[in-house]
Design an enzyme around this catalytic site. Structure first.
Site, PDB file in Angstrom:
ATOM      1  N   TYR A 160      72.953   0.358 -12.593  1.00 19.14           N
ATOM      2  CA  TYR A 160      72.106  -0.535 -13.396  1.00 19.14           C
ATOM      3  C   TYR A 160      71.032  -1.187 -12.531  1.00 19.14           C
ATOM      4  O   TYR A 160      71.127  -2.353 -12.157  1.00 19.14           O
ATOM      5  CB  TYR A 160      72.986  -1.612 -14.055  1.00 19.14           C
ATOM      6  CG  TYR A 160      72.279  -2.512 -15.035  1.00 19.14           C
ATOM      7  CD1 TYR A 160      71.683  -2.014 -16.183  1.00 19.14           C
ATOM      8  CD2 TYR A 160      72.243  -3.888 -14.826  1.00 19.14           C
ATOM      9  CE1 TYR A 160      71.054  -2.846 -17.090  1.00 19.14           C
ATOM     10  CE2 TYR A 160      71.618  -4.736 -15.723  1.00 19.14           C
ATOM     11  CZ  TYR A 160      71.026  -4.216 -16.852  1.00 19.14           C
ATOM     12  OH  TYR A 160      70.396  -5.057 -17.750  1.00 19.14           O
ATOM     13  N   ARG A 185      63.595  -2.975 -15.628  1.00 18.89           N
ATOM     14  CA  ARG A 185      64.827  -2.939 -16.412  1.00 18.89           C
ATOM     15  C   ARG A 185      64.761  -3.907 -17.591  1.00 18.89           C
ATOM     16  O   ARG A 185      64.043  -4.896 -17.556  1.00 18.89           O
ATOM     17  CB  ARG A 185      65.992  -3.318 -15.482  1.00 18.89           C
ATOM     18  CG  ARG A 185      67.384  -3.118 -16.015  1.00 18.89           C
ATOM     19  CD  ARG A 185      68.401  -3.499 -14.956  1.00 18.89           C
ATOM     20  NE  ARG A 185      68.406  -4.934 -14.683  1.00 18.89           N
ATOM     21  CZ  ARG A 185      68.972  -5.483 -13.619  1.00 18.89           C
ATOM     22  NH1 ARG A 185      69.524  -4.728 -12.687  1.00 18.89           N
ATOM     23  NH2 ARG A 185      68.967  -6.789 -13.459  1.00 18.89           N
ATOM     24  N   ASP A 186      65.565  -3.615 -18.621  1.00 16.08           N
ATOM     25  CA  ASP A 186      65.683  -4.511 -19.776  1.00 16.08           C
ATOM     26  C   ASP A 186      64.319  -4.695 -20.451  1.00 16.08           C
ATOM     27  O   ASP A 186      63.882  -5.806 -20.723  1.00 16.08           O
ATOM     28  CB  ASP A 186      66.244  -5.863 -19.320  1.00 16.08           C
ATOM     29  CG  ASP A 186      67.016  -6.580 -20.418  1.00 16.08           C
ATOM     30  OD1 ASP A 186      67.268  -5.966 -21.458  1.00 16.08           O
ATOM     31  OD2 ASP A 186      67.358  -7.767 -20.231  1.00 16.08           O
ATOM     32  N   SER A 226      67.913 -10.083 -18.329  1.00 15.28           N
ATOM     33  CA  SER A 226      68.435  -9.428 -17.126  1.00 15.28           C
ATOM     34  C   SER A 226      67.408  -8.530 -16.464  1.00 15.28           C
ATOM     35  O   SER A 226      67.717  -7.441 -16.015  1.00 15.28           O
ATOM     36  CB  SER A 226      69.705  -8.639 -17.458  1.00 15.28           C
ATOM     37  OG  SER A 226      69.501  -7.769 -18.549  1.00 15.28           O
ATOM     38  N   ASP A 267      71.414   0.172 -21.968  1.00 18.61           N
ATOM     39  CA  ASP A 267      70.239  -0.196 -22.779  1.00 18.61           C
ATOM     40  C   ASP A 267      68.998   0.657 -22.554  1.00 18.61           C
ATOM     41  O   ASP A 267      68.100   0.657 -23.398  1.00 18.61           O
ATOM     42  CB  ASP A 267      69.831  -1.665 -22.582  1.00 18.61           C
ATOM     43  CG  ASP A 267      70.936  -2.638 -22.919  1.00 18.61           C
ATOM     44  OD1 ASP A 267      71.832  -2.264 -23.691  1.00 18.61           O
ATOM     45  OD2 ASP A 267      70.918  -3.769 -22.405  1.00 18.61           O
ATOM     46  N   ASP A 304      75.595 -13.565 -20.378  1.00 22.48           N
ATOM     47  CA  ASP A 304      74.596 -12.634 -20.898  1.00 22.48           C
ATOM     48  C   ASP A 304      73.167 -13.077 -20.605  1.00 22.48           C
ATOM     49  O   ASP A 304      72.279 -12.244 -20.455  1.00 22.48           O
ATOM     50  CB  ASP A 304      74.736 -12.484 -22.417  1.00 22.48           C
ATOM     51  CG  ASP A 304      76.002 -11.760 -22.810  1.00 22.48           C
ATOM     52  OD1 ASP A 304      76.406 -10.834 -22.093  1.00 22.48           O
ATOM     53  OD2 ASP A 304      76.598 -12.127 -23.847  1.00 22.48           O
TER      54      ASP A 304
END
Length: 453
Positions: A178, A183-184, A190, A230, A408
């Site tokens: 990850y 990212r995200d 995150s 994701d 989260d």
């Protein structure tokens, strides 16, 4: 959507920052932080990420200060590997037939155990404390969400190898890959350490190379990996988000490189496939299957890619007793319906139709106001324990991918990584940064566990 991070705990939100010191578990640094940067006696300030440092107990007997820094990037004299020409690296072995979880003892994360032990100290009720401590004996995946954490993998593999020799049991180490650049892409909570605009793809290749180098040292230990939660789901539904549209080509190149290189060291892999409320809608099933099939075949059909992971860090039941009202309009209202609908389409796309399903926080149903609410949902509880005795031959294992208690996303609206989902009425607040320890939330997961701990 938050994932694994450094050993931290619930940050108390205090009404003013007049105090000279931050209390144990309080925040003590990070970009935009204007509060105290020293810690109460018996704790010290520990860096987690550029946005969050926290006072951890027992680290020292004196107060310490911290400076806010940016996460270091790989570079210097490090050579970054690139996928070479048309050659796909070949694995050292061949996949064992059948379910890769069967016959193997899951390695228990010492990192997560240390988080739980620190959390249990703060629980005064003896029954709840005992239940909390028992969570350390439930296997979870370990998230490698920054390049700095990769060396930890070598330590875990060495420990698992030693346990194999001393006990005669075969061990499996479960990890999450990850660290994609940008990212995200459809959220904020995150965001990672690499940027596409700043050598992100090459940095990611280096990250994968370092994971492979650690795994290569311990060929006797089986590794099972969930690949980039994701990321691919965003390419099915969120290309209207500019950041996702800009990242699509890089995401595909990076995931391709990851599965090719991890395949070369015999890592059993499950690509992340969102959940029933994301890719499980009928209109999304065929595009998702096509994307997974194209990526898999484009990578040379790596034989250690076993299938897909669903419900990672989410709250859906595998098989719901009745549809949650928020699922109205989707016939695939739980993970089993989603899997049953997606599997034949995957087969048609020449992608292996095997699944693992995260149930780490799915013990309580009918909690959310909207199906898309994912951030620290109030009232959640630990769910079905990891097992290979599943409700479908398509499901290899129930797993806990998300370590319960790791946050989260923050509810602090001034944080650079604040996401509006973490400020909704069904999100538990106040909450610290993504990946840091959320003490009150962990206690709730313990209390509401179903089946009970």
């Amino acid at each position: 959507m938050s994932k694994f991070a450094a050993l931290l705990a619930f940050a108390s939100v205090i009404p003013s920052f007049a105090a000279a010191q931050s209390p144990v578990w309080g925040q003590c640094g990070g970009q935009g932080w204007s509060g105290p940067t020293t810690c109460a006696a018996g704790s010290s300030c520990v860096f987690s990420n550029p946005y969050y440092s926290q006072c951890l107990p027992g680290a020292s007997t004196t107060t310490t200060t911290t400076t806010t820094t940016t996460t270091s990037k790989p570079g210097g004299t490090t050579t970054t590997s690139q996928p070479g020409g048309s050659t796909t690296p070949t694995p050292t072995g061949t996949p064992a037939p059948g379910n890769p979880f069967v016959g193997f003892t899951p390695y228990l994360s010492p990192y997560y155990a240390s988080e739980i032990q620190a959390a249990a100290v703060l629980i005064t009720d003896s029954t709840q404390k005992s239940k909390a401590l028992s969570v350390a004996n439930i296997p979870t995946f370990t998230w490698f969400d920054s390049i700095a954490k990769v060396t930890d993998l070598g330590s875990y593999l060495a420990d698992a190898s030693s346990l194999q020799k001393s006990t005669g049991n075969k061990y499996v180490v479960q990890i999450v890959v990850y660290d994609l650049p940008d990212r995200d892409c459809a959220a904020l909570a995150s965001n990672g350490e690499f940027s596409i605009a700043n050598n992100g793809q090459a940095n990611y290749f280096n990250y994968i190379d370092q994971l492979v180098a650690q795994i290569k040292k311990y060929p006797d230990v089986r590794v099972i990996a969930v690949i980039e939660p994701d990321s691919l789901a965003n390419l099915v539904t969120n290309l209207n988000v500019q950041k996702c549209a800009n990242a699509a080509t890089t995401y595909k190149a990076c995931v391709t490189y990851a599965i090719q290189q991890l395949n070369s060291v015999d890592v059993y892999m499950y690509l992340d496939a969102g959940h029933a409320g994301w890719l499980g809608w009928p209109a999304n099933l065929s595009p998702a299957a096509q994307l997974f099939g194209q990526l898999y075949q484009g990578a040379g059909s790596p034989q250690f890619v076993r299938g897909l992971a669903t419900n990672v860090a989410n709250y859906n039941a595998i098989s719901a007793a009745s549809p949650d009202p928020i699922t109205q309009g989707n016939p695939n209202y739980d993970e089993l319906h989603y899997i049953n609908a997606l599997a034949p389409m995957l087969t048609s796309s020449n992608f292996p139709a095997h699944f693992i399903v995260d149930q780490g926080r799915s013990g309580v149903q009918n909690l959310r106001q909207q199906w898309g609410d994912w951030c620290n949902v109030k009232g959640a509880g630990f769910g079905t324990r990891p097992t290979t005795s599943t409700v479908s031959s398509l499901i290899d294992s129930v797993v806990w991918v998300k370590p319960g208690g790791e946050c989260d996303g923050t509810s602090n609206t001034s944080s650079p990584r604040y996401d509006a989902h973490c400020g909704q009425s069904d999100a538990d607040q106040p909450a610290p940064e993504a990946g840091t320890w959320f003490q009150e939330y962990f206690a709730t997961l313990v209390k509401n566990a179903s089946p009970p701990l």
